[in-house]
Enzyme design. Structure first.
Site, mmCIF file in Angstrom:
data_model
loop_
_atom_site.group_PDB
_atom_site.id
_atom_site.type_symbol
_atom_site.label_atom_id
_atom_site.label_comp_id
_atom_site.label_asym_id
_atom_site.label_seq_id
_atom_site.Cartn_x
_atom_site.Cartn_y
_atom_site.Cartn_z
ATOM 1 C CB THR A 1 20.025 9.843 10.728
ATOM 2 O OG1 THR A 1 19.991 11.272 10.848
ATOM 3 C CG2 THR A 1 20.583 9.459 9.372
ATOM 4 C CE1 TYR B 1 20.578 23.628 0.998
ATOM 5 C CE2 TYR B 1 20.926 25.894 0.277
ATOM 6 C CZ TYR B 1 20.216 24.968 1.026
ATOM 7 O OH TYR B 1 19.139 25.385 1.789
HETATM 8 P P1 NAP Z 1 18.226 20.815 9.432
HETATM 9 O O1 NAP Z 1 17.940 21.434 10.737
HETATM 10 O O2 NAP Z 1 19.592 20.371 9.102
HETATM 11 O O3 NAP Z 1 17.202 19.603 9.206
HETATM 12 C C1 NAP Z 1 17.236 18.841 8.028
HETATM 13 C C2 NAP Z 1 16.151 17.795 8.062
HETATM 14 O O4 NAP Z 1 16.206 17.071 6.815
HETATM 15 C C3 NAP Z 1 16.339 16.769 9.176
HETATM 16 O O5 NAP Z 1 15.079 16.446 9.716
HETATM 17 C C4 NAP Z 1 16.925 15.562 8.452
HETATM 18 O O6 NAP Z 1 16.557 14.302 9.018
HETATM 19 C C5 NAP Z 1 16.240 15.686 7.105
HETATM 20 N N1 NAP Z 1 16.956 14.946 6.065
HETATM 21 C C6 NAP Z 1 18.224 15.105 5.631
HETATM 22 N N2 NAP Z 1 18.503 14.209 4.675
HETATM 23 C C7 NAP Z 1 17.392 13.458 4.501
HETATM 24 C C8 NAP Z 1 17.049 12.366 3.669
HETATM 25 N N3 NAP Z 1 17.928 11.846 2.805
HETATM 26 N N4 NAP Z 1 15.796 11.845 3.757
HETATM 27 C C9 NAP Z 1 14.903 12.361 4.621
HETATM 28 N N5 NAP Z 1 15.170 13.390 5.453
HETATM 29 C C10 NAP Z 1 16.405 13.926 5.378
HETATM 30 O O7 NAP Z 1 17.838 21.807 8.221
HETATM 31 P P2 NAP Z 1 16.852 23.061 8.157
HETATM 32 O O8 NAP Z 1 17.667 24.279 8.257
HETATM 33 O O9 NAP Z 1 15.680 22.857 9.035
HETATM 34 O O10 NAP Z 1 16.415 22.947 6.621
HETATM 35 C C11 NAP Z 1 15.177 22.423 6.201
HETATM 36 C C12 NAP Z 1 14.991 22.789 4.733
HETATM 37 O O11 NAP Z 1 15.016 24.204 4.589
HETATM 38 C C13 NAP Z 1 16.100 22.252 3.832
HETATM 39 O O12 NAP Z 1 15.569 21.823 2.606
HETATM 40 C C14 NAP Z 1 16.992 23.457 3.637
HETATM 41 O O13 NAP Z 1 17.704 23.398 2.434
HETATM 42 C C15 NAP Z 1 15.953 24.568 3.606
HETATM 43 N N6 NAP Z 1 16.513 25.892 3.898
HETATM 44 C C16 NAP Z 1 17.177 26.115 5.061
HETATM 45 C C17 NAP Z 1 17.715 27.384 5.291
HETATM 46 C C18 NAP Z 1 18.450 27.712 6.574
HETATM 47 O O14 NAP Z 1 19.057 28.804 6.641
HETATM 48 N N7 NAP Z 1 18.449 26.874 7.580
HETATM 49 C C19 NAP Z 1 17.582 28.377 4.336
HETATM 50 C C20 NAP Z 1 16.893 28.113 3.157
HETATM 51 C C21 NAP Z 1 16.344 26.851 2.950
HETATM 52 P P3 NAP Z 1 17.481 13.475 10.053
HETATM 53 O O15 NAP Z 1 18.057 14.491 10.976
HETATM 54 O O16 NAP Z 1 16.513 12.549 10.692
HETATM 55 O O17 NAP Z 1 18.536 12.747 9.277
#
Ligand code: NAP
Length: 242
Positions: free
Chosen positions: A34, A153
């Site tokens: 998005t 999740y």
């Molecule tokens: P974030 O800041 O919320 O970013 C999420 C990203 O995923 C955004 O670029 C978003 O794109 C994209 N996205 C969401 N839905 C999508 C879809 N249907 N198709 C394509 N892209 C999509 O999250 P983050 O914290 O960086 O997390 C990144 C990954 O690390 C995730 O898999 C999360 O589960 C994992 N993780 C995060 C944490 C944490 O504490 N933050 C811990 C463990 C694992 P748009 O914004 O363009 O929609």
């Protein structure tokens, strides 16, 4: 020159993964769903700072036709994808009592089916080349850290671990498939967490802080590098000690 496809690269961990690979001379495919504005900012910044090509591709990883088109466009542009990082993910924390099948499926669709679909279409090309790296961004929530508020999740992230093992077997002996089980990271996904909850969680972490997204990106790059050539089907915890 090598190419990396990073899903969900418009912010957070994915953004830092894109920068890390660009700094190591990879062309970068910045997938977003998005947030075109941010994806474009990252593309322009990467091309200004590094001598590589970056492109943005809008694709909802849960939608097979869009995934197919994203992979075709990437191959057309760069000829190959040397590394795929399945990073796109969502979380919708609610009280357990308020969880619905619809929301549960939505999370599985993006986090798990999405990673499967992108791996499937990119894997076809990597198999033709007989080389490639796939790195899945899972979570310690998928192993042994549980929050009923994010039961959906957590299940999706546990699924990614199984996906990693199965893909490593399916693509043997040509593609290394590994996952990172990340602990808490400072991103948009965690910015609205309750302040008291954050303090309690930080207290449980040996390093007493959440990770910076760059600290996850560094391990992703290591797994993509020749230094990690014999690591396969593995889940690497990056959680600061918990
Ligand atoms: P974030 O800041 O919320 O970013 C999420 C990203 O995923 C955004 O670029 C978003 O794109 C994209 N996205 C969401 N839905 C999508 C879809 N249907 N198709 C394509 N892209 C999509 O999250 P983050 O914290 O960086 O997390 C990144 C990954 O690390 C995730 O898999 C999360 O589960 C994992 N993780 C995060 C944490 C944490 O504490 N933050 C811990 C463990 C694992 P748009 O914004 O363009 O929609």
């Amino acid at each position: 020159m090598k190419t990396v496809l990073v899903t969900g690269a418009s912010k957070g961990i994915g953004e830092q993964i894109a920068y890390k690979f660009a700094s190591k001379n990879y062309n970068v495919i910045i997938n977003y769903n998005t947030d075109f504005k941010n994806a474009l900012r990252i593309k322009n910044d990467i091309e200004t700072k590094y001598n590589v090509k970056a492109i943005t591709i809008k694709c909802d990883v849960a939608k097979e036709e869009e995934v197919k088109q994203m992979v075709e466009q990437s191959i057309k542009e760069f000829g190959s994808i040397d590394c795929l990082v399945n990073n796109a993910g969502i979380a919708i924390d609610t009280l357990f009592e308020d969880k619905t099948a619809e929301n549960f499926r939505k999370i599985l669709d993006v986090n798990l089916v999405g990673a499967f679909l992108v791996s499937k279409y990119v894997g076809e090309y990597m198999l033709k080349e007989r080389s490639g790296k796939i790195i899945n961004i899972s979570s310690t929530n998928g192993i042994d850290t549980f929050y009923p508020m994010s039961i959906d999740y957590d299940a999706s992230k546990a699924g990614m671990i199984s996906l990693t093992h199965n893909l490593a077997l399916q693509y043997a002996p040509y593609i290394n498939v590994n996952a990172i089980a990340s602990g808490w990271v400072e991103t948009e996904m965690t910015k609205d967490l309750d302040e008291e909850f954050i303090m309690e969680e930080q207290e449980k972490i040996f390093l007493k802080r959440f990770a910076k997204p760059e600290e996850i990106a560094n391990v992703v790059f290591f797994l993509a590098s020749d230094e990690a050539s014999y690591i396969n089907g593995e889940i690497i915890r990056v959680d600061g000690g918990y």
